[in-house]
Design an enzyme around this catalytic site. Structure first.
Site, mmCIF file in Angstrom:
data_model
loop_
_atom_site.group_PDB
_atom_site.id
_atom_site.type_symbol
_atom_site.label_atom_id
_atom_site.label_comp_id
_atom_site.label_asym_id
_atom_site.label_seq_id
_atom_site.Cartn_x
_atom_site.Cartn_y
_atom_site.Cartn_z
ATOM 1 N N GLN A 139 -14.119 3.077 1.378
ATOM 2 C CA GLN A 139 -13.544 2.588 0.116
ATOM 3 C C GLN A 139 -13.247 3.780 -0.799
ATOM 4 O OE1 GLN A 139 -15.900 -0.332 -2.034
ATOM 5 N NE2 GLN A 139 -14.270 -0.690 -3.530
ATOM 6 N N HIS A 158 -7.124 -5.584 2.207
ATOM 7 C CA HIS A 158 -5.993 -5.021 2.945
ATOM 8 C C HIS A 158 -5.452 -6.124 3.853
ATOM 9 C CE1 HIS A 158 -6.883 -0.650 2.208
ATOM 10 N NE2 HIS A 158 -8.105 -1.126 2.025
ATOM 11 N N HIS A 212 -10.391 -5.125 -3.244
ATOM 12 C CA HIS A 212 -9.047 -5.417 -2.735
ATOM 13 C C HIS A 212 -9.136 -5.762 -1.261
ATOM 14 C CE1 HIS A 212 -9.922 -1.137 -2.430
ATOM 15 N NE2 HIS A 212 -9.191 -1.113 -1.326
ATOM 16 N N ASN A 244 -13.012 -2.805 2.597
ATOM 17 C CA ASN A 244 -13.950 -1.688 2.708
ATOM 18 C C ASN A 244 -14.935 -1.794 1.545
ATOM 19 O OD1 ASN A 244 -12.645 -0.507 4.957
ATOM 20 N ND2 ASN A 244 -11.130 0.439 3.616
ATOM 21 N N ASP A 304 0.849 -1.191 0.000
ATOM 22 C CA ASP A 304 0.000 0.000 0.000
ATOM 23 C C ASP A 304 0.889 1.247 0.000
ATOM 24 O OD1 ASP A 304 -3.217 0.557 0.953
ATOM 25 O OD2 ASP A 304 -1.800 2.225 1.062
ATOM 26 N N VAL A 331 -10.881 3.190 -3.676
ATOM 27 C CA VAL A 331 -10.571 2.607 -4.992
ATOM 28 C C VAL A 331 -11.630 1.542 -5.268
ATOM 29 C CG1 VAL A 331 -8.900 1.365 -6.402
ATOM 30 C CG2 VAL A 331 -8.098 3.030 -4.697
HETATM 31 P P1 AMP Z 1 -9.699 1.612 0.167
HETATM 32 O O1 AMP Z 1 -9.761 2.903 0.931
HETATM 33 O O2 AMP Z 1 -10.169 0.423 0.955
HETATM 34 O O3 AMP Z 1 -10.378 1.722 -1.179
HETATM 35 O O4 AMP Z 1 -8.178 1.335 -0.072
HETATM 36 C C1 AMP Z 1 -7.468 1.827 -1.160
HETATM 37 C C2 AMP Z 1 -6.027 1.728 -0.801
HETATM 38 O O5 AMP Z 1 -5.260 1.845 -1.987
HETATM 39 C C3 AMP Z 1 -5.547 2.824 0.155
HETATM 40 O O6 AMP Z 1 -5.014 2.232 1.342
HETATM 41 C C4 AMP Z 1 -4.480 3.548 -0.650
HETATM 42 O O7 AMP Z 1 -3.389 3.967 0.137
HETATM 43 C C5 AMP Z 1 -4.071 2.497 -1.670
HETATM 44 N N1 AMP Z 1 -3.530 3.019 -2.903
HETATM 45 C C6 AMP Z 1 -4.040 3.991 -3.688
HETATM 46 N N2 AMP Z 1 -3.270 4.182 -4.762
HETATM 47 C C7 AMP Z 1 -2.239 3.313 -4.659
HETATM 48 C C8 AMP Z 1 -1.093 3.019 -5.452
HETATM 49 N N3 AMP Z 1 -0.834 3.689 -6.592
HETATM 50 N N4 AMP Z 1 -0.226 2.064 -5.033
HETATM 51 C C9 AMP Z 1 -0.469 1.393 -3.891
HETATM 52 N N5 AMP Z 1 -1.539 1.610 -3.101
HETATM 53 C C10 AMP Z 1 -2.406 2.558 -3.470
#
Ligand code: AMP
Length: 116
Positions: A94, A102, A100, A87, A31, A96
């Site tokens: 959430q 975590h 996924h 999430n 992450d 992204v």
């Molecule tokens: P969520 O909030 O559950 O959607 O988690 C998305 C996660 O993706 C967050 O913890 C971000 O820090 C991570 N994230 C976003 N962009 C990138 C990236 N380019 N490389 C690695 N992690 C990322």
């Protein structure tokens, strides 16, 4: 068609990432904003937007992801204490919209707390 998610762009090599593992079904990256000393994301290649969008046909894939989490935790030597978080939806944090998991480890988890 909706724009490719940032995770699809990483899988396609369009955006760099620290990739720890990948196979035909999923990829595991670090992450970019870690919430624990070990904070990985296990991401299916299939761009399921949210967990609730997964369907019966994703049953095998979801099972494989769960098993892969265990494999990765063992490989990293954190299999005695790690947390898996999904999430679902903006209201749950959430950001992204590509499913996924975590994987968090190497931090002290407060008993009874489900946060990061
Ligand atoms: P969520 O909030 O559950 O959607 O988690 C998305 C996660 O993706 C967050 O913890 C971000 O820090 C991570 N994230 C976003 N962009 C990138 C990236 N380019 N490389 C690695 N992690 C990322």
């Amino acid at each position: 068609m909706s724009e490719a998610s940032i995770f699809t762009k990483i899988m396609n090599g369009d955006i760099p990432a620290d990739i720890l593992y990948e196979d035909d079904d999923c990829i595991c990256i670090k992450d970019i904003q870690p919430q624990a000393p070990t904070h990985l994301l296990l991401i299916p290649r299939k761009p399921i937007a949210r967990l609730v969008e997964a369907s019966e046909e994703d049953k095998l894939l979801l099972g494989q992801l769960m098993l892969k989490v265990g494999d990765i935790a063992k490989q990293l030597g954190v299999d005695e204490a790690f947390r898996v978080v999904i999430n679902n939806g903006a209201g749950a944090g959430q950001t992204v919209f590509h499913l996924h998991l975590h994987i968090l480890a190497n931090k002290k988890f407060d008993e009874g707390s489900l946060g990061f």
